[in-house]
Motif scaffolding. Sequence first.
Motif, PDB file in Angstrom:
ATOM      1  N   VAL A 261       0.277  20.717  -0.217  1.00 43.17           N
ATOM      2  CA  VAL A 261       0.187  19.484   0.317  1.00 43.17           C
ATOM      3  C   VAL A 261      -0.631  18.482  -0.660  1.00 43.17           C
ATOM      4  O   VAL A 261      -1.627  19.078  -1.039  1.00 43.17           O
ATOM      5  N   VAL A 262       0.010  17.501  -1.029  1.00 43.39           N
ATOM      6  CA  VAL A 262      -0.644  16.573  -2.156  1.00 43.39           C
ATOM      7  C   VAL A 262      -0.949  15.270  -1.286  1.00 43.39           C
ATOM      8  O   VAL A 262      -0.269  14.643  -0.688  1.00 43.39           O
ATOM      9  N   LEU A 263      -2.245  15.254  -1.520  1.00 41.52           N
ATOM     10  CA  LEU A 263      -2.918  13.821  -1.249  1.00 41.52           C
ATOM     11  C   LEU A 263      -2.599  12.823  -2.114  1.00 41.52           C
ATOM     12  O   LEU A 263      -3.139  12.689  -3.307  1.00 41.52           O
ATOM     13  N   SER A 264      -1.981  11.631  -1.858  1.00 40.01           N
ATOM     14  CA  SER A 264      -1.682  10.488  -2.693  1.00 40.01           C
ATOM     15  C   SER A 264      -2.514   9.424  -2.510  1.00 40.01           C
ATOM     16  O   SER A 264      -2.780   8.749  -1.456  1.00 40.01           O
ATOM     17  N   VAL A 265      -3.552   9.358  -3.570  1.00 41.13           N
ATOM     18  CA  VAL A 265      -4.722   8.603  -3.513  1.00 41.13           C
ATOM     19  C   VAL A 265      -4.322   7.266  -4.620  1.00 41.13           C
ATOM     20  O   VAL A 265      -4.841   5.979  -4.123  1.00 41.13           O
ATOM     21  N   LEU A 266      -4.044   7.532  -5.433  1.00 44.58           N
ATOM     22  CA  LEU A 266      -3.663   6.469  -6.776  1.00 44.58           C
ATOM     23  C   LEU A 266      -2.642   5.728  -6.124  1.00 44.58           C
ATOM     24  O   LEU A 266      -1.776   6.208  -5.616  1.00 44.58           O
ATOM     25  N   PRO A 267      -2.486   4.180  -6.684  1.00 47.68           N
ATOM     26  CA  PRO A 267      -1.505   3.300  -6.078  1.00 47.68           C
ATOM     27  C   PRO A 267      -0.048   3.893  -6.832  1.00 47.68           C
ATOM     28  O   PRO A 267      -0.251   4.118  -8.000  1.00 47.68           O
TER      29      PRO A 267
ATOM     30  N   GLU B 228       0.797  -1.134  -0.165  1.00 41.93           N
ATOM     31  CA  GLU B 228       0.142   0.062   0.050  1.00 41.93           C
ATOM     32  C   GLU B 228       0.892   1.285   0.179  1.00 41.93           C
ATOM     33  O   GLU B 228       2.192   0.954   0.429  1.00 41.93           O
ATOM     34  N   ASN B 229       0.249   2.403  -0.385  1.00 45.05           N
ATOM     35  CA  ASN B 229       1.196   3.550  -0.295  1.00 45.05           C
ATOM     36  C   ASN B 229       1.211   3.912   0.975  1.00 45.05           C
ATOM     37  O   ASN B 229       0.466   4.115   1.985  1.00 45.05           O
ATOM     38  N   CYS B 230       2.776   4.225   1.329  1.00 43.82           N
ATOM     39  CA  CYS B 230       3.093   4.480   2.844  1.00 43.82           C
ATOM     40  C   CYS B 230       4.448   5.180   2.582  1.00 43.82           C
ATOM     41  O   CYS B 230       5.181   5.018   1.543  1.00 43.82           O
ATOM     42  N   THR B 231       5.330   5.637   3.565  1.00 50.77           N
ATOM     43  CA  THR B 231       6.396   6.117   3.473  1.00 50.77           C
ATOM     44  C   THR B 231       7.525   5.174   3.224  1.00 50.77           C
ATOM     45  O   THR B 231       8.420   5.383   2.695  1.00 50.77           O
ATOM     46  N   GLU B 232       7.157   3.840   3.713  1.00 47.78           N
ATOM     47  CA  GLU B 232       8.405   2.989   3.622  1.00 47.78           C
ATOM     48  C   GLU B 232       8.349   2.469   2.139  1.00 47.78           C
ATOM     49  O   GLU B 232       9.408   2.186   1.584  1.00 47.78           O
TER      50      GLU B 232
END
Length: 571
Positions: free
Chosen positions: A224-230, A75-79
Amino acid sequence: MKKPPLYPTYPIETLRDLLEEAVHRSSVKPALVSKRDGEYRPTSYEDMGRRVRELATFFGQLGVEPGDRVAVLGENCTEWAIAYLATVTSGRIVVPIDKDLTPREMRHILEYSGATLLVSCDHYLEYFKGDRTPSALRKTISMEAEAEHADCSFPEALAQGARQIEEAGSGGFEDARPSAEDPAAIIFTSGTMGSSKGVMLTHGNLSANIVSTSQMVSISKDDVVLSVLPLHHTYECTCGFLTALYQGATIYHAENLRRIAENLQEARATVMLGVPLLFEAIYRRIEKGIEEKGVRKFRLAKGLASIVQRVSGVNLRRRFFNTLHERFGGRLRLLISGGAAINPEVSRGFRGLGINFIQGYGMTEASPLISVNREGCLKDDSAGLPIPGVEVDFIDGEIVVRGPNVMRGYYLNPAATQEALREGWLHTGDLGHLDKDGFLYISGRKKALIVTPNGKNVYPEEVEAVLNESPFILESLVWGGPEEDPAQVEVQAVIVFDTEAFDQKFGASRYQAERVNQVISEEVKAANRKLASYKRIKKFTLRESEFEKTTTRKIKRYLYTGKPKALEARS
């Protein structure tokens, strides 16, 4: 049409250049923000750079050399972001994997790419144990704090990399500096026509696209960008991740599609990328709220705002629709749509509420952006203007593209590469044209084009757009059948009817086939009246469940244009 000047940019040749410049320019500013245990946790640009270096150093300890493939899955995350950057900035090649694939498809990509290391959310790693382990895969790293199924956890990997740097200096990271010509990523596409290939993108490809995108789209250090797509998909990865870092913006990772409104509020996001189905769903909910509160009052406010802007040049839409903006965090200023064409009424509708809305066009093989509309210089029914450095031309109506963003080729697939890249031009498979102002228009997919017995060309997407205007039609797919007899080809449609709309209108009778057939038949007739005679739908098939789609929510046409099975009805 007068075109505004390009936004200022700075030069980069590789993703290593991007990382170093971004860390230097933004330092203590938050770069990546992900939610853990119900709380958003920021990582500064400085900390991001340090973790990238530590993880890349640990890769070396595992024997993963420059040029080796490192797969990233989750999933989208910092890691996820750190793993991607650690791979590409140290001369290794990243293989992002779609988390929604089946285990069999995931294993195929790992096997085919020859990935030696997999960085993944822990629960996916069960798929690759024992005799299911791909032959080249040597080690796995979990993105979690604890590793149940992996060789080590993310914190352990960072700690071991940090110890190596402390004991031996750079740990090899400083010496592993990629060039613009080096491959950075192999991205396996999930095409609408059923052919999945590994697109090889170089550092130069991606860097050129990042700079060109930044010249056309206003994303800045204040955003501030909200990252929604994979993130495994090139559209989100290049435009919503790498370009945002290049500009010094802060990226928040959305939890899931159901919590977008909540995450927009929490992040107080200013920019969001998405696909048409997402934006159309959001806009439908807004329209429903408007209907409940009174359409007349809304139209009055919208009309007054338009008059004020024409007379004085002042845009009062955000003030007039303040309650709506607060639901989205109060700062949302720009929505960017890609992946497919969007209904112009939706883009105009968002702008009428005081939220800028633009759409662009691209494909993975072009890193991905090819063209994009601009704030203050746009045409809602177009795919925008070609980005700087990219040439767009046409061969037999097909869009062909040339520029520094065009891929090196398909991994281990010279035949497919030769078909796609001819005499320096990327053949997109899309049909289209440029208007007198230089805006690109997409007609449809070349392979999806319907040629009627009298030689007329019908673009399925055009007919689908008319069908989808019906409140009773959730989505549709238009095709030419029967394929086995070209002389008898006629325009047909597979239609997904909207059960919610039927429920609201007819109550419990919504599932009665006769009622559904009758209503949809009338809707098809209404659509046909808006179409030229040769484009009219001669036959349709009904289905209740939505079509299977790609990551960017485009219908996988090849699954449905053979022999549709469902209720059949003549229009």
